[in-house]
Design a protein around this motif. Structure first.
Motif, PDB file in Angstrom:
ATOM      1  N   PHE A   1     -11.057  36.897  -5.223  1.00  0.00           N
ATOM      2  CA  PHE A   1     -11.460  38.052  -4.272  1.00  0.00           C
ATOM      3  C   PHE A   1     -12.969  38.365  -4.516  1.00  0.00           C
ATOM      4  O   PHE A   1     -13.464  38.056  -5.759  1.00  0.00           O
ATOM      5  CB  PHE A   1     -10.657  39.398  -4.438  1.00  0.00           C
ATOM      6  CG  PHE A   1      -9.392  39.245  -3.800  1.00  0.00           C
ATOM      7  CD1 PHE A   1      -9.359  39.083  -2.375  1.00  0.00           C
ATOM      8  CD2 PHE A   1      -8.271  39.279  -4.309  1.00  0.00           C
ATOM      9  CE1 PHE A   1      -8.269  38.914  -1.860  1.00  0.00           C
ATOM     10  CE2 PHE A   1      -7.099  39.352  -3.714  1.00  0.00           C
ATOM     11  CZ  PHE A   1      -6.924  39.098  -2.334  1.00  0.00           C
TER      12      PHE A   1
ATOM     13  N   ILE B   1      -8.209  35.696  -8.982  1.00  0.00           N
ATOM     14  CA  ILE B   1      -6.885  36.500  -9.031  1.00  0.00           C
ATOM     15  C   ILE B   1      -5.768  35.759  -9.234  1.00  0.00           C
ATOM     16  O   ILE B   1      -4.690  36.157 -10.201  1.00  0.00           O
ATOM     17  CB  ILE B   1      -6.661  37.280  -7.587  1.00  0.00           C
ATOM     18  CG1 ILE B   1      -7.839  38.110  -7.185  1.00  0.00           C
ATOM     19  CG2 ILE B   1      -5.505  38.108  -7.533  1.00  0.00           C
ATOM     20  CD1 ILE B   1      -8.181  39.263  -8.219  1.00  0.00           C
TER      21      ILE B   1
ATOM     22  N   PRO C   1       3.925  42.553 -13.492  1.00  0.00           N
ATOM     23  CA  PRO C   1       3.330  43.888 -13.538  1.00  0.00           C
ATOM     24  C   PRO C   1       2.555  44.207 -12.329  1.00  0.00           C
ATOM     25  O   PRO C   1       2.101  43.067 -11.728  1.00  0.00           O
ATOM     26  CB  PRO C   1       2.595  43.950 -14.796  1.00  0.00           C
ATOM     27  CG  PRO C   1       2.845  42.755 -15.464  1.00  0.00           C
ATOM     28  CD  PRO C   1       3.546  41.791 -14.768  1.00  0.00           C
ATOM     29  N   SER C   2       2.335  45.467 -12.143  1.00  0.00           N
ATOM     30  CA  SER C   2       1.389  45.857 -10.647  1.00  0.00           C
ATOM     31  C   SER C   2      -0.226  45.027 -11.124  1.00  0.00           C
ATOM     32  O   SER C   2      -0.578  45.207 -12.154  1.00  0.00           O
ATOM     33  CB  SER C   2       1.239  47.317 -10.898  1.00  0.00           C
ATOM     34  OG  SER C   2       0.521  47.803  -9.912  1.00  0.00           O
ATOM     35  N   GLY C   3      -0.497  44.719  -9.975  1.00  0.00           N
ATOM     36  CA  GLY C   3      -1.600  43.987  -9.968  1.00  0.00           C
ATOM     37  C   GLY C   3      -1.886  42.568 -10.589  1.00  0.00           C
ATOM     38  O   GLY C   3      -2.865  41.924 -10.712  1.00  0.00           O
ATOM     39  N   SER C   4      -0.580  41.921 -10.686  1.00  0.00           N
ATOM     40  CA  SER C   4      -0.747  40.776 -11.399  1.00  0.00           C
ATOM     41  C   SER C   4      -0.803  39.408 -10.561  1.00  0.00           C
ATOM     42  O   SER C   4      -0.942  38.243 -10.764  1.00  0.00           O
ATOM     43  CB  SER C   4       0.720  40.608 -12.217  1.00  0.00           C
ATOM     44  OG  SER C   4       1.736  40.731 -11.519  1.00  0.00           O
ATOM     45  N   GLY C   5      -0.811  39.880  -9.115  1.00  0.00           N
ATOM     46  CA  GLY C   5      -1.111  38.844  -8.076  1.00  0.00           C
ATOM     47  C   GLY C   5       0.021  38.548  -7.135  1.00  0.00           C
ATOM     48  O   GLY C   5      -0.025  37.471  -6.272  1.00  0.00           O
ATOM     49  N   LYS C   6       1.303  39.171  -7.435  1.00  0.00           N
ATOM     50  CA  LYS C   6       2.539  38.996  -6.705  1.00  0.00           C
ATOM     51  C   LYS C   6       2.087  38.708  -4.935  1.00  0.00           C
ATOM     52  O   LYS C   6       2.331  37.720  -4.227  1.00  0.00           O
ATOM     53  CB  LYS C   6       3.775  39.724  -6.944  1.00  0.00           C
ATOM     54  CG  LYS C   6       3.873  39.827  -8.419  1.00  0.00           C
ATOM     55  CD  LYS C   6       5.041  40.406  -8.843  1.00  0.00           C
ATOM     56  CE  LYS C   6       4.794  42.119  -8.364  1.00  0.00           C
ATOM     57  NZ  LYS C   6       3.744  42.769  -9.178  1.00  0.00           N
ATOM     58  N   THR C   7       1.594  39.885  -4.550  1.00  0.00           N
ATOM     59  CA  THR C   7       1.202  40.097  -3.057  1.00  0.00           C
ATOM     60  C   THR C   7       0.591  39.080  -2.555  1.00  0.00           C
ATOM     61  O   THR C   7       0.742  38.434  -1.419  1.00  0.00           O
ATOM     62  CB  THR C   7       1.052  41.365  -2.798  1.00  0.00           C
ATOM     63  OG1 THR C   7       1.968  42.562  -3.129  1.00  0.00           O
ATOM     64  CG2 THR C   7       0.821  41.810  -1.349  1.00  0.00           C
ATOM     65  N   THR C   8      -0.572  38.968  -3.413  1.00  0.00           N
ATOM     66  CA  THR C   8      -1.415  37.794  -2.926  1.00  0.00           C
ATOM     67  C   THR C   8      -0.998  36.677  -3.019  1.00  0.00           C
ATOM     68  O   THR C   8      -1.227  35.809  -1.859  1.00  0.00           O
ATOM     69  CB  THR C   8      -2.700  37.668  -4.196  1.00  0.00           C
ATOM     70  OG1 THR C   8      -3.221  38.890  -4.309  1.00  0.00           O
ATOM     71  CG2 THR C   8      -3.805  36.829  -3.629  1.00  0.00           C
TER      72      THR C   8
ATOM     73  N   HIS D   1      10.370  44.983  -8.013  1.00  0.00           N
ATOM     74  CA  HIS D   1      10.311  45.630  -9.540  1.00  0.00           C
ATOM     75  C   HIS D   1      11.608  46.020  -9.638  1.00  0.00           C
ATOM     76  O   HIS D   1      12.022  46.809 -10.760  1.00  0.00           O
ATOM     77  CB  HIS D   1       9.358  46.991  -9.426  1.00  0.00           C
ATOM     78  CG  HIS D   1       7.955  46.534  -9.473  1.00  0.00           C
ATOM     79  ND1 HIS D   1       7.041  46.678  -8.699  1.00  0.00           N
ATOM     80  CD2 HIS D   1       7.233  45.667 -10.389  1.00  0.00           C
ATOM     81  CE1 HIS D   1       5.844  46.192  -8.745  1.00  0.00           C
ATOM     82  NE2 HIS D   1       5.996  45.718  -9.976  1.00  0.00           N
TER      83      HIS D   1
HETATM   84  N1  ATP Z   1      -8.697  42.619  -0.569  1.00  0.00           N
HETATM   85  C1  ATP Z   1      -8.977  42.765  -2.063  1.00  0.00           C
HETATM   86  N2  ATP Z   1     -10.165  42.633  -2.327  1.00  0.00           N
HETATM   87  C2  ATP Z   1     -10.452  42.615  -3.758  1.00  0.00           C
HETATM   88  N3  ATP Z   1      -9.405  42.540  -4.846  1.00  0.00           N
HETATM   89  C3  ATP Z   1      -8.112  42.856  -4.219  1.00  0.00           C
HETATM   90  C4  ATP Z   1      -7.720  42.706  -2.820  1.00  0.00           C
HETATM   91  N4  ATP Z   1      -6.296  42.613  -2.876  1.00  0.00           N
HETATM   92  C5  ATP Z   1      -6.033  42.596  -4.258  1.00  0.00           C
HETATM   93  N5  ATP Z   1      -6.892  42.538  -4.960  1.00  0.00           N
HETATM   94  C6  ATP Z   1      -6.635  42.604  -6.502  1.00  0.00           C
HETATM   95  O1  ATP Z   1      -6.079  41.383  -6.782  1.00  0.00           O
HETATM   96  C7  ATP Z   1      -5.123  41.575  -7.835  1.00  0.00           C
HETATM   97  C8  ATP Z   1      -3.743  41.360  -7.476  1.00  0.00           C
HETATM   98  O2  ATP Z   1      -3.238  42.155  -6.477  1.00  0.00           O
HETATM   99  P1  ATP Z   1      -1.662  41.998  -5.890  1.00  0.00           P
HETATM  100  O3  ATP Z   1      -1.540  43.008  -4.941  1.00  0.00           O
HETATM  101  O4  ATP Z   1      -1.584  40.579  -5.625  1.00  0.00           O
HETATM  102  O5  ATP Z   1      -0.883  42.341  -7.201  1.00  0.00           O
HETATM  103  P2  ATP Z   1       0.673  42.843  -7.299  1.00  0.00           P
HETATM  104  O6  ATP Z   1       1.179  41.921  -8.382  1.00  0.00           O
HETATM  105  O7  ATP Z   1       1.310  42.498  -5.847  1.00  0.00           O
HETATM  106  O8  ATP Z   1       0.518  44.389  -7.381  1.00  0.00           O
HETATM  107  P3  ATP Z   1       1.813  45.442  -7.027  1.00  0.00           P
HETATM  108  O9  ATP Z   1       2.947  45.012  -7.834  1.00  0.00           O
HETATM  109  O10 ATP Z   1       1.077  46.785  -7.446  1.00  0.00           O
HETATM  110  O11 ATP Z   1       1.880  45.292  -5.583  1.00  0.00           O
HETATM  111  C9  ATP Z   1      -5.350  43.206  -8.251  1.00  0.00           C
HETATM  112  O12 ATP Z   1      -6.188  43.115  -9.308  1.00  0.00           O
HETATM  113  C10 ATP Z   1      -6.027  43.869  -6.900  1.00  0.00           C
HETATM  114  O13 ATP Z   1      -6.779  44.748  -7.522  1.00  0.00           O
END
Ligand code: ATP
Length: 230
Positions: free
Chosen positions: A17, A26, A45-52, A206
């Protein structure tokens, strides 16, 4: 028995990103295969990249590095048109059900079907009602979302995701807004319908209470997939 087909094939995928100095990695060297009929749960964990990762697999953002094949088609470097084509084979279920408030349960399901296929209206209507039957909402077909409970709304979302018989269902925290009984009902239905249609499911959650429906559990940490537990 038929050999399960590979639905998703991710190899050496990296994702970033931001630009220039603000660019940060990421996802790191992700490798993952999902086969037809398989239910895979992704935790971490939150922010680990799952949604990405989920949105990349769903053709909702572009792959920057590595390979991601969906139904054998490479999505790295794919055109918009190719991404749209891929999305036609995917059903999406999100934490917030994302139903349209001004459409009834049946219309929400039917609209998704009509967007995906060229089937005649009467057929779409029949299939939508059958799908709402399958998620036990035969008495709520003409209700608007505001008159449905959280669990019922999520069941409409399942009907909507599965009505066009997708090859893959992607679900991001589908039970997060539900009490434990409704959450259980929702995932059991997803499991049952997916097995019937031989479609693969990838669920980000989760919610420890639903882990047992998975064929495989994968864990994301700091943008990396950990070696599999079983
Ligand atoms: N559009 C974006 N621009 C910049 N950074 C981003 C963007 N979207 C997500 N991130 C960063 O990418 C990392 C992974 O985010 P992601 O949403 O994939 O995590 P996650 O595991 O799904 O978290 P959660 O369980 O809280 O949903 C995080 O550090 C987030 O801050």
């Amino acid at each position: 028995m038929m050999k399960p087909k590979s639905i998703v094939d991710v190899k050496n995928l990296n994702q970033f990103f931001g630009k220039r100095k603000l660019r940060s990695q990421i996802l790191f060297d992700i490798n993952l295969t999902i086969k037809s009929g398989e239910i895979v749960i992704m935790t971490g964990p939150s922010g680990s990249g799952k949604t990405t990762l989920l949105t990349l697999i769903g053709g909702l953002r572009s792959v920057q590095q590595g390979s991601l094949k969906f139904l054998g088609q490479e999505l790295y470097g794919a055109s918009n048109e190719q991404l749209v084509q891929a999305r036609r084979h995917i059903g999406y279920i999100f934490q917030a059900h994302n139903l349209l408030d001004f459409l009834t349960a049946r219309q929400n399901v039917q609209m998704s079907l009509e967007l995906h296929t060229n089937i005649p209206k009467w057929k779409a209507l029949k299939q939508s009602e059958a799908m709402l039957n399958a998620v036990h909402l035969e008495n709520r077909v003409n209700y608007y979302p505001c008159d449905l409970s959280g669990g019922q709304k999520q069941r409409v979302a399942i009907a909507r995701a599965l009505v066009s018989h997708p090859k893959l269902v992607l679900a991001d925290e589908p039970t997060a807004a539900l009490d434990s009984k409704s959450g259980r009902d929702v995932v059991t239905l997803m499991q049952q319908l997916a097995k019937e249609q031989n479609c693969a499911i990838l669920i980000v959650t989760h919610d420890n209470r639903i882990l047992d429906i998975a064929d495989r559990i994968i864990q994301m940490e700091d943008g990396k997939l950990l070696p599999e537990v079983f």
